[in-house]
Design an enzyme around this catalytic site. Structure first.
Site, mmCIF file in Angstrom:
data_model
loop_
_atom_site.group_PDB
_atom_site.id
_atom_site.type_symbol
_atom_site.label_atom_id
_atom_site.label_comp_id
_atom_site.label_asym_id
_atom_site.label_seq_id
_atom_site.Cartn_x
_atom_site.Cartn_y
_atom_site.Cartn_z
ATOM 1 N N GLY A 108 0.801 -1.212 0.000
ATOM 2 C CA GLY A 108 0.000 0.000 0.000
ATOM 3 C C GLY A 108 0.834 1.262 0.000
ATOM 4 O O GLY A 108 0.434 2.280 -0.591
ATOM 5 N N ASN A 135 -6.787 3.460 10.110
ATOM 6 C CA ASN A 135 -6.118 2.265 10.604
ATOM 7 C C ASN A 135 -6.096 2.158 12.121
ATOM 8 O O ASN A 135 -5.976 1.065 12.674
ATOM 9 C CB ASN A 135 -4.676 2.211 10.075
ATOM 10 C CG ASN A 135 -3.912 3.491 10.339
ATOM 11 O OD1 ASN A 135 -4.361 4.578 9.961
ATOM 12 N ND2 ASN A 135 -2.758 3.400 10.988
ATOM 13 N N HIS A 180 -1.777 -8.002 2.875
ATOM 14 C CA HIS A 180 -1.625 -8.606 4.197
ATOM 15 C C HIS A 180 -2.656 -8.119 5.209
ATOM 16 O O HIS A 180 -2.673 -8.575 6.353
ATOM 17 C CB HIS A 180 -0.207 -8.388 4.737
ATOM 18 C CG HIS A 180 0.103 -7.003 5.179
ATOM 19 N ND1 HIS A 180 0.223 -6.672 6.514
ATOM 20 C CD2 HIS A 180 0.344 -5.871 4.492
ATOM 21 C CE1 HIS A 180 0.521 -5.391 6.624
ATOM 22 N NE2 HIS A 180 0.593 -4.886 5.404
ATOM 23 N N CYS A 202 5.144 5.047 21.271
ATOM 24 C CA CYS A 202 6.357 4.739 22.028
ATOM 25 C C CYS A 202 7.109 3.553 21.452
ATOM 26 O O CYS A 202 8.329 3.466 21.558
ATOM 27 C CB CYS A 202 6.007 4.451 23.491
ATOM 28 S SG CYS A 202 5.294 5.853 24.372
#
Length: 388
Positions: free
Chosen positions: A73, A153, A203, A327
């Protein structure tokens, strides 16, 4: 309940399905010819590619000639944005997008800004959606491209893509959507939605990593992103990964065929987990739209704890999830998506994302609901943040 393994990070990547592996295997060891060769043995590989192209086109309601196979993508996003900018630069240098796009889009826009393009970022509201009225207000005479992701996402909010596409088509502006998270999970129709360019990645729907595709509407001749041989109708150079292309085609056909029933099943898991967390844990905020949402996405901010600590303790209990904090990438900055919808730093750092797909079960949800509340209680007891 005994300790078990629960994979709840399908938005990051999915398991390759058994059916997809079976479809791919012959193209590693039997029909391994280079599809660009002229002898008959290579013809089997070429036929497999064209079959997969038809499978992808059917899933999108596109024409096979409009589908180009790429590595992922990210490559599709780069090609779409940079290609459209190069194609239209003499007509204008204004682009419209959102601040919570994938970094493949945001960083491509950064590159284009250095080349003299101007970018307007539409406001994203607390439900994680943009408003078509804001898009209309942002369009200028020199606007050449709109790029808005189909579904986010991180928080799962699905955008009003058909309405956006209609506005762009009426104005003669190219419309690209990053549909990496949407394909295989919600219906996508490039014709009905007036989409000019679309990015997808295998995927995310049980195909292998390393294979993606771009839909490029017939008649849009953006410059090539890679130079080399004559593969993909001279549009994308590089020897085709035949097994992976076969896997992509197989996976998208399977996902499309069972989409109505599977999205309903997965959405029930999503809602059970969201409702269970809200019932069992106080001071929790659900991020993203509850209605216009990917069926498998759960994103919650749990106040007075750090997302990284939650992930580590979930992992110790066999649960794979993701955090709203960046993080894990070595940054102390919270997610740009969560900041775009108005969360403060402390709340964004306490965010968790669970994402379900084909292999997720109700037992997985039950296990998460058993383990998460005591983990939160323990972390809050140790937290220097304290409750306000």
């Amino acid at each position: 309940m005994e300790k078990r393994f629960v994979y709840a990070d399908n938005a990051a990547t999915t398991r390759v399905s058994d059916e997809v592996v079976a479809a791919m295997l012959p193209y590693f060891t039997e029909n391994y010819g280079n599809p660009s060769a002229v002898y008959g043995f290579a013809g089997k590989a070429k036929e497999a590619i064209e079959k997969a192209r038809g499978q992808v086109a059917a899933a999108l309601n596109a024409e096979p000639s409009e589908i180009f196979f790429l590595s992922c993508g990210t490559e599709a996003d780069n090609w779409a944005l940079k290609g459209a900018a190069a194609l239209k630069k003499d007509k204008g240098r204004h682009i419209i997008s959102t601040p919570f796009e994938h970094h493949a889009i945001l960083h491509s826009l950064d590159t284009l800004k250095k080349e003299g393009f101007e970018v307007t970022f539409l406001p994203v509201y607390d439900n994680g959606r943009v408003k078509v009225e804001d898009l209309k207000a942002a369009i200028r005479e020199d606007t050449i491209l709109v790029s808005i992701m189909f579904a986010n996402n991180e928080i799962g909010s699905v955008q009003p893509i058909a309405e956006i596409g209609a506005v762009c088509r009426e104005k003669g502006i190219l419309f690209h959507t990053d549909a990496v998270q949407a394909i295989g999970h919600v219906p996508v129709d490039v014709k009905a939605m007036n989409i000019d360019m679309l990015s997808l990645s295998g995927h995310k729907f049980h195909a292998p990593k390393g294979i993606g595709a771009m839909y490029l509407r017939k008649g849009i001749s953006i410059p090539n992103f890679m130079d080399g041989g004559g593969q993909e109708k001279r549009r994308r150079a590089g020897t085709e990964s035949v097994p992976f292309i076969v896997g992509l085609g197989t996976a998208i056909e399977i996902a499309t065929n069972k989409l109505p029933e599977e999205s309903k099943r997965v959405a029930a898991l999503r809602d059970k987990l969201i409702d269970g967390i809200l019932e069992r844990i106080p001071d929790v905020k659900v991020n993203g739209d509850r209605v216009h949402r990917l069926p498998g996405n759960v994103n919650v901010s749990i106040k007075f704890v750090e997302g990284e600590s939650l992930l580590m303790m979930l992992d110790a209990n066999g649960i794979c999830a993701a955090s709203g904090s960046a993080c894990t990438s070595g940054s102390l900055d919270p997610s740009h998506v969560l900041m775009a919808i108005g969360l403060d730093h402390a709340t964004a750092h306490g965010s968790l994302r669970f994402s379900f797909a084909d292999y997720s079960t109700e037992e997985d949800v039950d296990y998460i609901l058993e383990k998460l509340p005591p983990i939160v209680e323990r972390l809050r007891a140790m937290s220097p943040l304290g409750r306000e």
